[in-house]
Design a protein around this motif. Structure first.
Motif, PDB file in Angstrom:
ATOM      1  N   ARG A 285       0.628  -1.381  -0.073  1.00 44.55           N
ATOM      2  CA  ARG A 285       0.025   0.165   0.019  1.00 44.55           C
ATOM      3  C   ARG A 285       0.813   1.425  -0.104  1.00 44.55           C
ATOM      4  O   ARG A 285       0.272   2.495  -0.051  1.00 44.55           O
ATOM      5  CB  ARG A 285      -1.151   0.063   1.204  1.00 44.55           C
ATOM      6  CG  ARG A 285      -1.830  -1.298   1.275  1.00 44.55           C
ATOM      7  CD  ARG A 285      -3.065  -1.183   0.418  1.00 44.55           C
ATOM      8  NE  ARG A 285      -3.998  -0.403   1.011  1.00 44.55           N
ATOM      9  CZ  ARG A 285      -4.733  -0.674   1.861  1.00 44.55           C
ATOM     10  NH1 ARG A 285      -4.893  -1.985   2.435  1.00 44.55           N
ATOM     11  NH2 ARG A 285      -5.733  -0.097   2.300  1.00 44.55           N
ATOM     12  N   GLY A 286       2.207   1.238   0.180  1.00 38.21           N
ATOM     13  CA  GLY A 286       3.053   2.345   0.158  1.00 38.21           C
ATOM     14  C   GLY A 286       3.472   3.021   1.282  1.00 38.21           C
ATOM     15  O   GLY A 286       3.491   2.425   2.399  1.00 38.21           O
ATOM     16  N   LEU A 287       4.012   4.197   1.375  1.00 40.72           N
ATOM     17  CA  LEU A 287       4.560   4.801   2.209  1.00 40.72           C
ATOM     18  C   LEU A 287       3.608   5.976   2.929  1.00 40.72           C
ATOM     19  O   LEU A 287       2.909   6.722   2.325  1.00 40.72           O
ATOM     20  CB  LEU A 287       5.815   5.669   1.642  1.00 40.72           C
ATOM     21  CG  LEU A 287       6.460   6.542   2.398  1.00 40.72           C
ATOM     22  CD1 LEU A 287       7.704   5.860   3.591  1.00 40.72           C
ATOM     23  CD2 LEU A 287       7.615   7.490   1.863  1.00 40.72           C
ATOM     24  N   PHE A 288       3.476   5.740   4.380  1.00 37.59           N
ATOM     25  CA  PHE A 288       2.996   6.798   5.249  1.00 37.59           C
ATOM     26  C   PHE A 288       3.575   7.550   6.109  1.00 37.59           C
ATOM     27  O   PHE A 288       4.519   6.788   6.770  1.00 37.59           O
ATOM     28  CB  PHE A 288       1.857   6.028   5.793  1.00 37.59           C
ATOM     29  CG  PHE A 288       0.891   5.250   4.764  1.00 37.59           C
ATOM     30  CD1 PHE A 288      -0.286   5.935   4.357  1.00 37.59           C
ATOM     31  CD2 PHE A 288       0.896   3.991   4.387  1.00 37.59           C
ATOM     32  CE1 PHE A 288      -0.954   5.275   3.286  1.00 37.59           C
ATOM     33  CE2 PHE A 288       0.472   3.329   3.464  1.00 37.59           C
ATOM     34  CZ  PHE A 288      -0.614   3.913   2.838  1.00 37.59           C
ATOM     35  N   VAL A 289       3.304   8.892   6.460  1.00 35.08           N
ATOM     36  CA  VAL A 289       4.011   9.290   7.427  1.00 35.08           C
ATOM     37  C   VAL A 289       3.182  10.098   8.547  1.00 35.08           C
ATOM     38  O   VAL A 289       2.110  10.736   7.976  1.00 35.08           O
ATOM     39  CB  VAL A 289       4.907  10.670   6.692  1.00 35.08           C
ATOM     40  CG1 VAL A 289       5.761  11.530   7.898  1.00 35.08           C
ATOM     41  CG2 VAL A 289       5.846  10.061   5.783  1.00 35.08           C
ATOM     42  N   LEU A 290       3.368  10.126   9.809  1.00 37.48           N
ATOM     43  CA  LEU A 290       2.561  10.678  10.803  1.00 37.48           C
ATOM     44  C   LEU A 290       3.504  11.648  11.456  1.00 37.48           C
ATOM     45  O   LEU A 290       4.541  11.472  11.869  1.00 37.48           O
ATOM     46  CB  LEU A 290       2.075   9.607  11.800  1.00 37.48           C
ATOM     47  CG  LEU A 290       1.255   8.356  11.297  1.00 37.48           C
ATOM     48  CD1 LEU A 290       1.140   7.422  12.296  1.00 37.48           C
ATOM     49  CD2 LEU A 290      -0.004   8.605  10.302  1.00 37.48           C
ATOM     50  N   ASP A 291       2.539  12.812  11.891  1.00 35.98           N
ATOM     51  CA  ASP A 291       3.622  13.879  12.777  1.00 35.98           C
ATOM     52  C   ASP A 291       3.644  13.406  14.067  1.00 35.98           C
ATOM     53  O   ASP A 291       3.180  12.308  14.629  1.00 35.98           O
ATOM     54  CB  ASP A 291       2.937  15.266  12.568  1.00 35.98           C
ATOM     55  CG  ASP A 291       1.669  15.275  13.316  1.00 35.98           C
ATOM     56  OD1 ASP A 291       0.989  14.334  13.902  1.00 35.98           O
ATOM     57  OD2 ASP A 291       0.800  16.194  12.936  1.00 35.98           O
ATOM     58  N   ALA A 292       4.218  14.212  15.026  1.00 39.85           N
ATOM     59  CA  ALA A 292       4.331  14.057  16.362  1.00 39.85           C
ATOM     60  C   ALA A 292       3.168  13.731  17.096  1.00 39.85           C
ATOM     61  O   ALA A 292       3.211  13.245  18.114  1.00 39.85           O
ATOM     62  CB  ALA A 292       5.251  14.987  17.221  1.00 39.85           C
ATOM     63  N   GLU A 293       1.884  14.248  16.847  1.00 38.52           N
ATOM     64  CA  GLU A 293       0.628  13.942  17.460  1.00 38.52           C
ATOM     65  C   GLU A 293       0.005  12.797  16.601  1.00 38.52           C
ATOM     66  O   GLU A 293      -1.375  12.559  17.061  1.00 38.52           O
ATOM     67  CB  GLU A 293      -0.232  15.350  17.078  1.00 38.52           C
ATOM     68  CG  GLU A 293       0.454  16.608  18.087  1.00 38.52           C
ATOM     69  CD  GLU A 293       1.338  17.291  17.541  1.00 38.52           C
ATOM     70  OE1 GLU A 293       1.703  17.184  16.425  1.00 38.52           O
ATOM     71  OE2 GLU A 293       2.276  17.431  18.481  1.00 38.52           O
ATOM     72  N   GLY A 294       0.477  12.382  15.833  1.00 34.15           N
ATOM     73  CA  GLY A 294      -0.259  10.980  15.238  1.00 34.15           C
ATOM     74  C   GLY A 294      -1.113  11.338  13.772  1.00 34.15           C
ATOM     75  O   GLY A 294      -1.750  10.628  13.335  1.00 34.15           O
ATOM     76  N   ASN A 295      -1.166  12.784  13.533  1.00 33.61           N
ATOM     77  CA  ASN A 295      -1.742  13.036  12.199  1.00 33.61           C
ATOM     78  C   ASN A 295      -1.100  12.648  11.051  1.00 33.61           C
ATOM     79  O   ASN A 295       0.166  12.872  10.863  1.00 33.61           O
ATOM     80  CB  ASN A 295      -2.084  14.677  12.153  1.00 33.61           C
ATOM     81  CG  ASN A 295      -2.581  15.117  13.356  1.00 33.61           C
ATOM     82  OD1 ASN A 295      -3.629  14.400  13.787  1.00 33.61           O
ATOM     83  ND2 ASN A 295      -2.122  15.864  14.220  1.00 33.61           N
ATOM     84  N   GLN A 296      -1.781  11.971  10.059  1.00 30.64           N
ATOM     85  CA  GLN A 296      -1.285  11.712   8.768  1.00 30.64           C
ATOM     86  C   GLN A 296      -0.874  12.936   8.047  1.00 30.64           C
ATOM     87  O   GLN A 296      -1.726  13.826   8.007  1.00 30.64           O
ATOM     88  CB  GLN A 296      -2.290  10.971   7.955  1.00 30.64           C
ATOM     89  CG  GLN A 296      -1.647  10.143   6.579  1.00 30.64           C
ATOM     90  CD  GLN A 296      -2.500   9.102   6.130  1.00 30.64           C
ATOM     91  OE1 GLN A 296      -3.498   8.589   6.787  1.00 30.64           O
ATOM     92  NE2 GLN A 296      -2.181   8.748   4.899  1.00 30.64           N
ATOM     93  N   LEU A 297       0.227  13.036   7.331  1.00 26.29           N
ATOM     94  CA  LEU A 297       0.738  13.806   6.553  1.00 26.29           C
ATOM     95  C   LEU A 297       0.834  13.650   4.982  1.00 26.29           C
ATOM     96  O   LEU A 297       0.846  12.543   4.657  1.00 26.29           O
ATOM     97  CB  LEU A 297       2.204  14.370   6.827  1.00 26.29           C
ATOM     98  CG  LEU A 297       2.657  14.744   8.375  1.00 26.29           C
ATOM     99  CD1 LEU A 297       3.862  15.001   8.598  1.00 26.29           C
ATOM    100  CD2 LEU A 297       1.547  15.903   8.698  1.00 26.29           C
TER     101      LEU A 297
END
Length: 378
Positions: A285-297
């Motif tokens: 499904r690919g690459l995913f990034v979450l910020d320090a609060e857990g929000n998806q970017l």
């Protein structure tokens, strides 16, 4: 009567004002630069399956057609072919670790091998028929030992490539991870997560019935992030000084793919050293990034290209750079810009307007809205 060009220019400004409010439901990743892996064109195949950096700074790449060393100028390939038959039983490299004496340990689809990087002599690991094992997990620990997970067995070697100890397990090893304090974690299929605290000899079951695929240290909480059917915070119940630690789990919201579906399964996870963002790799499904609060970017377009292919590797090197590779999409390196200079992903502009970005002028007004003058369009 208004001239058609004036009307078009006015409409363009409204459109750009709308686009400036936000291209996506997700915020973008700030202050990063993305480059292709150095010497990518010199690899034997466009598929990087494993990445490792040794203490001298050399990069080692596993591919589906051999082990590669990158010295910054050229690629040296170790594989079996017409000119060098019988070097490896299989050329597909699964994972790589490096000890402090210059031995490159790597597993293939048929056996584990050791390469002396000084002499380039290579030999198979023959303990308990390891030269026939189709998949083995490896980890190098801070005491300069190598741990190898086999079928229902755990092996410990020193940096002289000598067997120190082997231990029976209930099942096969699913994951290794050593944190910055030298605590070694191991997940065992059909069992749970074990921990060998720093300076001790024995593993202790710390989270039963949880078998994550990957794990990383969470510098924000002092705990860990693991993935099994989603992402969990693994929070210690103590100050980390007792010999048998215990942990509680806290589930994070599941990231979503471009269709809005939850993504539950990840094979790699790292936390960067600059913003402490969590980088997650899903094989399909690919690459995913979450910020320090857990929000998806939102991913930049250069990284989003991987999401239509199978993903192989996510690696953080000694300089804190994040390396991402996929099948037939090459390998990108993410660097952080500490001076505050950031690039703008214009892929969203092109998708929304249908125009190739050809920016003639850029203006930022008092409301922090950017106005773009597009070549031949206004």
């Amino acid at each position: 009567m208004h001239h058609p060009r004036q009307i078009y220019s006015t409409l363009s400004r409204f459109l750009l004002l709308f686009l400036s409010i936000g291209f996506s439901a997700f915020a973008q990743i700030p202050n990063i630069f993305i480059t292709d892996m150095p010497n990518l064109s010199k690899l034997p195949v466009n598929e990087v399956t494993a990445i490792c950096q040794d203490k001298d700074g050399y990069m080692w790449y596993g591919t589906s057609d051999g082990l590669c060393r990158d010295d910054g100028y050229n690629i040296r390939v170790l594989r079996s072919d017409f000119h060098t038959p019988g070097v490896l039983a299989r050329n597909h490299i699964n994972n790589i670790v490096v000890d402090n004496k210059g031995h490159i340990w790597f597993s293939t689809r048929k056996g584990v091998y050791i390469l002396d990087k000084h002499t380039y002599k290579v030999w198979p690991l023959t303990v308990d028929d390891f030269d026939q094992v189709p998949y083995a997990l490896l980890v190098h620990t801070q005491d300069d030992h190598i741990w190898v997970g086999g079928y229902r067995m755990l092996y410990e070697f020193d940096s002289d490539c000598q067997l120190v100890e082997k231990r029976e397990l209930k099942s096969s090893v699913a994951m290794f991870y050593e944190d910055s304090h030298a605590n070694l974690f191991m997940a065992v299929f059909d069992d749970g997560i074990y921990c060998k605290p720093a300076g001790t000899k024995d593993f202790h079951l710390v989270v039963p019935n949880m078998v994550p695929n990957c794990m990383t240290e969470d510098r924000l909480t002092g705990g860990y992030l693991i993935s099994q059917d989603g992402v969990f915070k693994m929070i210690p119940e103590h100050d980390g000084k007792i010999s048998e630690p215990r942990y509680t789990l806290e589930r994070l919201p599941k990231p979503k793919d471009e269709t809005g579906r939850d993504v539950p399964f990840f094979t790699r996870i790292v936390q960067d050293d600059y913003l402490h963002y969590t980088w997650l790799l899903s094989y399909y499904r690919g690459l995913f990034v979450l910020d320090a609060e857990g929000n998806q970017l939102e991913l930049p377009a250069t990284l989003r290209q991987h999401n239509s292919n199978t993903m192989n590797c996510l690696y953080k090197d000694r300089m804190g750079r994040v390396w991402i590779s996929g099948f037939n999409t090459g390998c990108q390196v993410v660097c952080w810009n500490e001076r505050g200079i950031s690039s703008i992903d214009m892929g969203a502009f092109q998708r929304q307007t249908g125009m190739v970005p050809a920016i003639m002028q850029l203006y930022k007004d008092a409301d922090d809205v950017f106005w773009i003058y597009q070549d031949r369009r206004g």
